[in-house]
Write a protein that holds these residues in place. Structure first.
Motif, short mmCIF file in Angstrom:
data_model
loop_
_atom_site.label_atom_id
_atom_site.label_comp_id
_atom_site.label_asym_id
_atom_site.label_seq_id
_atom_site.Cartn_x
_atom_site.Cartn_y
_atom_site.Cartn_z
N ASN A 1 -127.02 21.08 -77.16
CA ASN A 1 -127.83 19.91 -76.87
C ASN A 1 -127.68 18.83 -77.94
O ASN A 1 -127.74 19.12 -79.13
CB ASN A 1 -129.31 20.34 -76.77
N SER B 1 -130.21 16.65 -71.04
CA SER B 1 -129.57 15.35 -70.81
C SER B 1 -130.17 14.66 -69.58
O SER B 1 -130.19 13.44 -69.50
CB SER B 1 -128.06 15.53 -70.62
N ASP C 1 -133.00 12.64 -70.71
CA ASP C 1 -132.51 11.40 -71.32
C ASP C 1 -132.17 10.38 -70.23
O ASP C 1 -132.44 9.18 -70.38
CB ASP C 1 -131.27 11.67 -72.17
#
Length: 345
Positions: free
Chosen positions: A139, A278, A281
């Motif tokens: 990550n 992700s 994000d």
């Protein structure tokens, strides 16, 4: 790789997609002498003109000056020997088409993207290039337009090829671990098993470590993983783990009591409190979700073999709703588990 005089030189490495992964991998290489070029735009390009900061679990920190790399539009990647393709999966086709106008025939393109299906798109859009599959099984968090933090340990894994060998050589003098896997296709399916959690992280709205403390969240992930494992068995595909843990054992480990899970999965739980997926994000940044290449890939493979993947389909639908609303529904583990069991009826 040799020059015209027969002397060995470092490969010129391009980064297509200056997001968290692209900045981290490219920055780690550039910070230790590799010639790296970033294709960037907007705030990222402007920020890279001031430098790039990289931190990592354990206290590692490096601050790169702008002269240590090149950054510009896609034309900056012209002449690169290797391009690490790090865009979001939904942007693969468009980005690859643009790249095809810039790179030379024979350039090695290494996909470091999430999900299944990107390599096929790259091969179609870049027929004169050597496309290699790869994966980043750890990550990385984007802290600002020119600062990233690696919240977990791990090794970048790539398929075999001359370009891959050159990348490994370029990384050998840096703290970035890069390894070649002959069974990279099987590794991608094994990585997908782990990436099935990306959407759940969007739905929970909490950091990964906190999410894994909840047995109800772990149960939903185990159900999604078992659907994928069943479909892969029907398709005759044997997934390989990016770590030592056998993919078939992961759902069983997830169902252990929390106190025992912490012990058995202690290596995997070595992550910062800040670590998120992700997909989280993407939600925060207002990008499109990658779920179609993750849980959606499970659903498509299931349909091809006359099977169902109701838990993964539920995750796709809920993530799509979250992205449409621009925020996490912040579902508790119990709420998510109820949705999963309802989907299986």
């Amino acid at each position: 790789m040799t020059s015209g005089s027969g002397q060995r030189h470092q490969p010129r490495i391009g980064i297509m997609g200056a997001g968290a992964i692209g900045l981290y991998v490219g920055g780690m290489l550039a910070g230790h002498g590799a010639p790296v070029a970033f294709a960037a735009r907007g705030r990222t390009l402007e920020a890279l003109s001031r430098g790039l900061a990289i931190t990592r679990l354990g206290g590692f920190k490096i601050e790169l000056k702008p002269h240590q790399y090149r950054a510009g539009d896609i034309g900056t990647l012209a002449g690169c020997d290797i391009v690490l393709f790090c865009t979001k999966s939904g942007d693969t086709g468009t980005a690859a088409t643009g790249l095809s106008r810039v790179v030379d025939p024979g350039t090695t393109i290494i996909s470091l993207q999430n999900g299944i299906g990107n390599v096929e798109i790259l091969e179609k859009c870049l027929p004169g290039c050597s496309v290699v599959a790869g994966t980043v099984p750890f990550n990385v968090v984007r802290m600002s337009p020119n600062a990233v933090h690696c919240a977990m340990e791990g090794t970048v894994l790539v398929g075999p090829g001359k370009g891959s060998q050159h990348l490994v050589a370029a990384a050998s003098s840096s703290p970035l671990a890069v390894g070649i896997r002959e069974d990279i296709d099987a590794v991608l399916w094994g990585k997908l098993l782990l990436n099935l959690n990306n959407g759940l992280n969007v739905l929970s709205g909490v950091p990964l470590r906190r999410q894994f403390e909840d047995p109800a969240y772990r149960e939903v992930l185990a159900l999604a993983m078992e659907e994928l494992l069943a479909v892969l068995e029907a398709a005759g595909i044997q997934p390989a783990g990016a770590t030592r843990t056998s993919p078939s054992l992961i759902p069983k480990i997830l169902r252990l009591p929390t106190w025992l899970f912490r012990i058995v999965a202690r290596q995997q739980l070595r992550m910062d409190e800040s670590a998120r997926s992700s997909s989280w994000d993407d939600l925060v940044a207002g990008r499109q979700p990658e779920t179609a290449f993750l849980n959606g890939a499970v659903c498509r493979l299931a349909e091809e073999h006359g099977m169902r993947a109701p838990v993964n389909r539920m995750i796709c639908e809920q993530v799509d709703l979250a992205f449409a609303e621009g925020q996490s529904p912040q579902l508790s583990g119990k709420e998510m588990r109820a949705l999963a069991y309802q989907a299986t009826k």
